[in-house]
Design a protein around this motif. Sequence first.
Motif, PDB file in Angstrom:
ATOM      1  N   LEU A 108       0.826  -1.206   0.000  1.00 52.26           N
ATOM      2  CA  LEU A 108       0.000   0.000   0.000  1.00 52.26           C
ATOM      3  C   LEU A 108       0.861   1.257   0.000  1.00 52.26           C
ATOM      4  O   LEU A 108       0.394   2.329   0.363  1.00 52.26           O
ATOM      5  CB  LEU A 108      -0.920   0.011   1.236  1.00 52.26           C
ATOM      6  CG  LEU A 108      -1.857  -1.179   1.436  1.00 52.26           C
ATOM      7  CD1 LEU A 108      -2.761  -0.941   2.642  1.00 52.26           C
ATOM      8  CD2 LEU A 108      -2.697  -1.437   0.193  1.00 52.26           C
ATOM      9  N   HIS A 109       2.114   1.121  -0.419  1.00 52.69           N
ATOM     10  CA  HIS A 109       3.053   2.240  -0.332  1.00 52.69           C
ATOM     11  C   HIS A 109       3.292   2.925  -1.662  1.00 52.69           C
ATOM     12  O   HIS A 109       3.715   4.076  -1.698  1.00 52.69           O
ATOM     13  CB  HIS A 109       4.404   1.738   0.193  1.00 52.69           C
ATOM     14  CG  HIS A 109       5.130   0.841  -0.768  1.00 52.69           C
ATOM     15  ND1 HIS A 109       4.635  -0.385  -1.151  1.00 52.69           N
ATOM     16  CD2 HIS A 109       6.309   0.998  -1.450  1.00 52.69           C
ATOM     17  CE1 HIS A 109       5.474  -0.958  -1.994  1.00 52.69           C
ATOM     18  NE2 HIS A 109       6.497  -0.135  -2.206  1.00 52.69           N
ATOM     19  N   SER A 110       3.039   2.258  -2.764  1.00 54.91           N
ATOM     20  CA  SER A 110       3.417   2.789  -4.066  1.00 54.91           C
ATOM     21  C   SER A 110       2.564   3.989  -4.460  1.00 54.91           C
ATOM     22  O   SER A 110       1.459   4.178  -3.955  1.00 54.91           O
ATOM     23  CB  SER A 110       3.278   1.693  -5.132  1.00 54.91           C
ATOM     24  OG  SER A 110       3.517   2.208  -6.424  1.00 54.91           O
ATOM     25  N   GLY A 111       3.084   4.776  -5.398  1.00 56.06           N
ATOM     26  CA  GLY A 111       2.334   5.920  -5.887  1.00 56.06           C
ATOM     27  C   GLY A 111       1.685   5.680  -7.236  1.00 56.06           C
ATOM     28  O   GLY A 111       1.225   6.629  -7.880  1.00 56.06           O
ATOM     29  N   TYR A 112       1.654   4.426  -7.685  1.00 49.09           N
ATOM     30  CA  TYR A 112       1.133   4.113  -9.011  1.00 49.09           C
ATOM     31  C   TYR A 112      -0.006   3.101  -8.930  1.00 49.09           C
ATOM     32  O   TYR A 112      -0.014   2.228  -8.061  1.00 49.09           O
ATOM     33  CB  TYR A 112       2.240   3.552  -9.908  1.00 49.09           C
ATOM     34  CG  TYR A 112       3.274   4.573 -10.263  1.00 49.09           C
ATOM     35  CD1 TYR A 112       3.143   5.369 -11.389  1.00 49.09           C
ATOM     36  CD2 TYR A 112       4.399   4.756  -9.453  1.00 49.09           C
ATOM     37  CE1 TYR A 112       4.089   6.322 -11.719  1.00 49.09           C
ATOM     38  CE2 TYR A 112       5.358   5.712  -9.767  1.00 49.09           C
ATOM     39  CZ  TYR A 112       5.194   6.485 -10.905  1.00 49.09           C
ATOM     40  OH  TYR A 112       6.139   7.435 -11.211  1.00 49.09           O
ATOM     41  N   PRO A 113      -0.957   3.195  -9.861  1.00 48.94           N
ATOM     42  CA  PRO A 113      -2.041   2.207  -9.893  1.00 48.94           C
ATOM     43  C   PRO A 113      -1.536   0.834 -10.315  1.00 48.94           C
ATOM     44  O   PRO A 113      -0.513   0.709 -11.007  1.00 48.94           O
ATOM     45  CB  PRO A 113      -3.011   2.771 -10.948  1.00 48.94           C
ATOM     46  CG  PRO A 113      -2.620   4.195 -11.127  1.00 48.94           C
ATOM     47  CD  PRO A 113      -1.158   4.266 -10.842  1.00 48.94           C
ATOM     48  N   ALA A 114      -2.284  -0.181  -9.916  1.00 49.27           N
ATOM     49  CA  ALA A 114      -1.952  -1.542 -10.311  1.00 49.27           C
ATOM     50  C   ALA A 114      -2.111  -1.706 -11.819  1.00 49.27           C
ATOM     51  O   ALA A 114      -2.847  -0.976 -12.486  1.00 49.27           O
ATOM     52  CB  ALA A 114      -2.846  -2.535  -9.578  1.00 49.27           C
ATOM     53  N   ARG A 115      -1.451  -2.700 -12.332  1.00 51.36           N
ATOM     54  CA  ARG A 115      -1.460  -2.944 -13.779  1.00 51.36           C
ATOM     55  C   ARG A 115      -2.861  -3.178 -14.322  1.00 51.36           C
ATOM     56  O   ARG A 115      -3.191  -2.745 -15.428  1.00 51.36           O
ATOM     57  CB  ARG A 115      -0.560  -4.153 -14.070  1.00 51.36           C
ATOM     58  CG  ARG A 115      -0.467  -4.555 -15.517  1.00 51.36           C
ATOM     59  CD  ARG A 115       0.563  -5.655 -15.681  1.00 51.36           C
ATOM     60  NE  ARG A 115       0.521  -6.251 -17.000  1.00 51.36           N
ATOM     61  CZ  ARG A 115       1.373  -7.179 -17.410  1.00 51.36           C
ATOM     62  NH1 ARG A 115       2.329  -7.605 -16.588  1.00 51.36           N
ATOM     63  NH2 ARG A 115       1.286  -7.687 -18.620  1.00 51.36           N
TER      64      ARG A 115
END
Length: 462
Positions: A108-115
Amino acid sequence: MTNDSAGRIVEALRAWIAAAPAGARLPSNRTLTSDFAASPVTVQRAMRQLTAAGLVESRPGVGTFVRAARPTTPADYGWQTAALGSPLSRAVGLSATQQVAAPDALQLHSGYPARDLLPERLVRAALVRAARTESAVTRAPAAGLPELQAWFASEVAGPVPPSPRDALVIAGSQSGLTSIFRALVGPGQPMVIESPTYWGAVLAARQSGVDLVPVPSGPDGPNPADVERAFATTGARAFYAQPTFANPTGAQWSAETGRAVLDVVRAHGAFLVEDDWAHDLGIDADPQPLVGQDDDGHVIYLRSLTKTVSPSLRVAAVIARGPARDRILADRAAETMYVSGLLQAAALDVVTQPGWRTHLRTMRQQLGARRDLLLRAVRESAPDLHVEHVPAGGLNLWARLPDGTDVDAFVRACQARGLVIAAGTEWFPAEPTGPFVRLNYSGESPERFPEAGRILGDALRH
């Protein structure tokens, strides 16, 4: 000696090498074959093992010799201290949002949406078509492909729409921030900035030598009186802000706040750097960029396609008018010369396909479902983790821990349980006003959000 085992030969020669001086020549393979009653293949295998272990070295046409010991001393980089001087930025290492997590971890840390939230088929087809065009083998104009400039300009609604020339295509909005801060603010000059705000803007400003002047910003944005006071006391040249679905808080300015802040900026002869990073990520509300109300070049507007098209297509745009536009373009051209025409052509292909609008509608629905699922999991399993504002768009929940909580220890405790989250510390340009964490609800495996809630609650209790 009659044993033909390669291991036995290695063991015997190790003892011989230990007693021999460096550079001593080993018996020939023919001699070893005879002494050990072994086949040539077995002797060669033993010699390869000794060489791999660093005990001997072969000199073709001469023989094999005991390798001289090479002391391993640590490299001395002390000279770089004087050469580099004091760092311009306090940033150390990568952001927490850029760390690579274990494949099985809840992320839950990333700044990008899932693929699965991206238009993968549109992107792949666009790249194939772009590769067949002249863009694959020619240099793009420094300001960008004219058709893509026109598309970015056409996306701005309002009484004062920009012209295609006002749009400068850049390689991701992060590079645009750096150029804007260097070209329009400059080293040692003050710039007003919301707090909390996007960590990348803080980093870009510090790397550019800009002095940051924080103003508090809540769920409805900053108080225009605070912005006025910051300009009046510092003589700042610009105000960096995210009026639409701010990262990390999800805040959205009201129309009244936007007009009031723009009036303050105009009165002080300054710039408003409007970062519209989440333009296509609305859930319960739509964006209303302030640049559409700007008729005299006070708003410098940023719009990126990275989050909604693909992280691999680092294509964004800066919209600026007048001499400011020329200064930003000169800075970008000096650093990167131009953006890949292939990527520009592919991005333009995606956003002009009939399926683009369908993708945005589907993504909006999916983001809403994921936001609500994570919010419910947090409230049920970690009620002490307080989400003050439910964002109407964007990618994140901004959650406050109980006062006195050690944020870094809490993040480590979650990670030890298989959940990776980002501490809120780096989103503050000055001291944090409380213990916060940012939770991205657009990542992989939303079906595991209830598990994430339980881990958050367990980490809080312990």
